[in-house]
Design a protein around this motif. Sequence first.
Motif, PDB file in Angstrom:
ATOM      1  N   ASN A 212       0.818  -1.214   0.000  1.00 36.04           N
ATOM      2  CA  ASN A 212       0.000   0.000   0.000  1.00 36.04           C
ATOM      3  C   ASN A 212       0.856   1.270   0.000  1.00 36.04           C
ATOM      4  O   ASN A 212       0.587   2.227   0.753  1.00 36.04           O
ATOM      5  CB  ASN A 212      -0.968   0.017   1.178  1.00 36.04           C
ATOM      6  CG  ASN A 212      -2.150   0.945   0.942  1.00 36.04           C
ATOM      7  OD1 ASN A 212      -2.606   1.124  -0.196  1.00 36.04           O
ATOM      8  ND2 ASN A 212      -2.649   1.568   2.002  1.00 36.04           N
ATOM      9  N   VAL A 213       1.898   1.248  -0.819  1.00 32.25           N
ATOM     10  CA  VAL A 213       2.678   2.457  -1.063  1.00 32.25           C
ATOM     11  C   VAL A 213       2.781   2.628  -2.578  1.00 32.25           C
ATOM     12  O   VAL A 213       2.392   1.724  -3.330  1.00 32.25           O
ATOM     13  CB  VAL A 213       4.112   2.365  -0.470  1.00 32.25           C
ATOM     14  CG1 VAL A 213       4.067   2.240   1.039  1.00 32.25           C
ATOM     15  CG2 VAL A 213       4.878   1.225  -1.101  1.00 32.25           C
TER      16      VAL A 213
ATOM     17  N   GLU B 199      -9.067  -0.296   3.091  1.00 33.49           N
ATOM     18  CA  GLU B 199     -10.089   0.712   3.374  1.00 33.49           C
ATOM     19  C   GLU B 199      -9.696   1.611   4.541  1.00 33.49           C
ATOM     20  O   GLU B 199      -9.018   1.184   5.470  1.00 33.49           O
ATOM     21  CB  GLU B 199     -11.422   0.024   3.697  1.00 33.49           C
ATOM     22  CG  GLU B 199     -11.367  -0.855   4.926  1.00 33.49           C
ATOM     23  CD  GLU B 199     -12.722  -1.481   5.256  1.00 33.49           C
ATOM     24  OE1 GLU B 199     -13.038  -1.609   6.446  1.00 33.49           O
ATOM     25  OE2 GLU B 199     -13.438  -1.833   4.292  1.00 33.49           O
ATOM     26  N   ALA B 200     -10.130   2.861   4.456  1.00 36.22           N
ATOM     27  CA  ALA B 200      -9.871   3.823   5.522  1.00 36.22           C
ATOM     28  C   ALA B 200     -10.647   3.410   6.766  1.00 36.22           C
ATOM     29  O   ALA B 200     -11.687   2.764   6.678  1.00 36.22           O
ATOM     30  CB  ALA B 200     -10.289   5.210   5.073  1.00 36.22           C
ATOM     31  N   LEU B 201     -10.125   3.755   7.923  1.00 36.58           N
ATOM     32  CA  LEU B 201     -10.784   3.417   9.178  1.00 36.58           C
ATOM     33  C   LEU B 201     -11.055   4.693   9.964  1.00 36.58           C
ATOM     34  O   LEU B 201     -10.207   5.579  10.032  1.00 36.58           O
ATOM     35  CB  LEU B 201      -9.902   2.481  10.007  1.00 36.58           C
ATOM     36  CG  LEU B 201      -9.601   1.110   9.395  1.00 36.58           C
ATOM     37  CD1 LEU B 201      -8.581   0.362  10.238  1.00 36.58           C
ATOM     38  CD2 LEU B 201     -10.878   0.293   9.258  1.00 36.58           C
TER      39      LEU B 201
ATOM     40  N   PRO C  31      -4.266   7.587   9.726  1.00 37.93           N
ATOM     41  CA  PRO C  31      -3.284   6.666   9.166  1.00 37.93           C
ATOM     42  C   PRO C  31      -3.554   6.415   7.695  1.00 37.93           C
ATOM     43  O   PRO C  31      -4.706   6.361   7.271  1.00 37.93           O
ATOM     44  CB  PRO C  31      -3.500   5.392   9.983  1.00 37.93           C
ATOM     45  CG  PRO C  31      -4.910   5.484  10.457  1.00 37.93           C
ATOM     46  CD  PRO C  31      -5.137   6.943  10.706  1.00 37.93           C
ATOM     47  N   ASP C  32      -2.495   6.269   6.912  1.00 38.88           N
ATOM     48  CA  ASP C  32      -2.661   5.950   5.489  1.00 38.88           C
ATOM     49  C   ASP C  32      -1.464   5.123   5.044  1.00 38.88           C
ATOM     50  O   ASP C  32      -0.567   4.837   5.833  1.00 38.88           O
ATOM     51  CB  ASP C  32      -2.802   7.228   4.666  1.00 38.88           C
ATOM     52  CG  ASP C  32      -1.497   8.005   4.649  1.00 38.88           C
ATOM     53  OD1 ASP C  32      -0.655   7.767   5.543  1.00 38.88           O
ATOM     54  OD2 ASP C  32      -1.311   8.841   3.762  1.00 38.88           O
ATOM     55  N   GLY C  33      -1.442   4.752   3.799  1.00 39.49           N
ATOM     56  CA  GLY C  33      -0.328   3.974   3.274  1.00 39.49           C
ATOM     57  C   GLY C  33      -0.034   2.738   4.098  1.00 39.49           C
ATOM     58  O   GLY C  33      -0.960   1.968   4.412  1.00 39.49           O
TER      59      GLY C  33
ATOM     60  N   LYS D  79      -2.481  -0.137   5.919  1.00 40.80           N
ATOM     61  CA  LYS D  79      -2.400  -1.531   5.471  1.00 40.80           C
ATOM     62  C   LYS D  79      -2.287  -2.468   6.679  1.00 40.80           C
ATOM     63  O   LYS D  79      -2.980  -3.484   6.755  1.00 40.80           O
ATOM     64  CB  LYS D  79      -1.184  -1.713   4.564  1.00 40.80           C
ATOM     65  CG  LYS D  79      -0.886  -3.144   4.181  1.00 40.80           C
ATOM     66  CD  LYS D  79      -1.896  -3.696   3.200  1.00 40.80           C
ATOM     67  CE  LYS D  79      -1.677  -5.171   2.917  1.00 40.80           C
ATOM     68  NZ  LYS D  79      -2.537  -5.661   1.839  1.00 40.80           N
ATOM     69  N   LEU D  80      -1.446  -2.090   7.627  1.00 39.30           N
ATOM     70  CA  LEU D  80      -1.269  -2.908   8.824  1.00 39.30           C
ATOM     71  C   LEU D  80      -2.572  -2.984   9.626  1.00 39.30           C
ATOM     72  O   LEU D  80      -2.960  -4.055  10.105  1.00 39.30           O
ATOM     73  CB  LEU D  80      -0.142  -2.338   9.688  1.00 39.30           C
ATOM     74  CG  LEU D  80       1.280  -2.672   9.240  1.00 39.30           C
ATOM     75  CD1 LEU D  80       2.314  -1.853  10.000  1.00 39.30           C
ATOM     76  CD2 LEU D  80       1.553  -4.164   9.423  1.00 39.30           C
ATOM     77  N   LEU D  81      -3.239  -1.868   9.762  1.00 43.17           N
ATOM     78  CA  LEU D  81      -4.506  -1.857  10.495  1.00 43.17           C
ATOM     79  C   LEU D  81      -5.523  -2.767   9.823  1.00 43.17           C
ATOM     80  O   LEU D  81      -6.267  -3.495  10.490  1.00 43.17           O
ATOM     81  CB  LEU D  81      -5.050  -0.432  10.592  1.00 43.17           C
ATOM     82  CG  LEU D  81      -4.297   0.494  11.555  1.00 43.17           C
ATOM     83  CD1 LEU D  81      -4.762   1.932  11.417  1.00 43.17           C
ATOM     84  CD2 LEU D  81      -4.481   0.024  12.995  1.00 43.17           C
ATOM     85  N   ASN D  82      -5.551  -2.744   8.503  1.00 43.37           N
ATOM     86  CA  ASN D  82      -6.461  -3.616   7.769  1.00 43.37           C
ATOM     87  C   ASN D  82      -6.111  -5.081   7.976  1.00 43.37           C
ATOM     88  O   ASN D  82      -6.994  -5.933   8.053  1.00 43.37           O
ATOM     89  CB  ASN D  82      -6.438  -3.266   6.278  1.00 43.37           C
ATOM     90  CG  ASN D  82      -7.428  -2.166   5.918  1.00 43.37           C
ATOM     91  OD1 ASN D  82      -8.511  -2.423   5.421  1.00 43.37           O
ATOM     92  ND2 ASN D  82      -7.072  -0.919   6.193  1.00 43.37           N
TER      93      ASN D  82
END
Lengths: 108, 108
Positions: free
Chosen positions: A72-73, B46-48, B88-90, B94-97
């Motif tokens: 995701n980069v 997906e965004a959280l 958080p992004d990128g 991804k890790l959160l997902n």
Amino acid sequence: MAATKRKVENSILASVHKTAAGLHKAGLVDKATMREFDVLCLTPVEALTPDEIRALREREQVSQHVFAHYLNVRKDAVSKWERGEKRPDGPSLKLLNLVKAKGLEAIA
Amino acid sequence: MAATKRKVENSILASVHKTAAGLHKAGLVDKATMREFDVLCLTPVEALTPDEIRALREREQVSQHVFAHYLNVRKDAVSKWERGEKRPDGPSLKLLNLVKAKGLEAIA
DNA sequence: GACTTTTATAGCTCTAGGAGCTACATTTAC
DNA sequence: GTAAATGTAGCTCCTAGAGCTATAAAAGTC
């Protein structure tokens, strides 16, 4: 020497973890408490050299573009990592360590 | 509406992936080619919302401190995510997902 | 051989995420 | 009571990553 100390610490912590895991299995330690141990025993996230990152990607047989999607980069980021222009850290480094240890599929 | 389009696309891509996976099993498509399909079919990140992040952490029954260690970020970062101060992004997203889908152990 | 696609490098600017810190509540445990 | 653990709040600083264009070397197609 920091590395050596680290290694010793890790082996000790590994034992602690193993012991705690046993107690957990025996129902003497709950899951939440196990997590407390885990903080200390988590696989250390190690820095990766540009060459190691490239080798990692080639091991998985994917282009920078595809590799970037998994993490995701953007593809530019992967290119910069491999050329040493930028050094991944924090979350990105964690993901790279995951791929190194478990393969790309682990983060699919 | 973008979301709807996304969903439709995903279901189509899921079929493509399934078909490709079948071809792979049959030895008609190699692993590298499969990866090409995978790029398109990767689980969308997906965004959280702040609340979702907090719920996620509490589901795993860990403190912000411990949670942060798993993701290889500082505890301040987790606190800010949950209060909506930073999003958080990128790689972090991804890790959160990953945690959401597979649990904390998946990234241990 | 010319042509297109894919893959990767290079150079640039800009934004905001995360680091790192201190101080302060709150709750829990001793 | 007081010590430890947890989470909030308010800062500053740095740089990773986004996002773009242009270039160029392979790889595949006609």
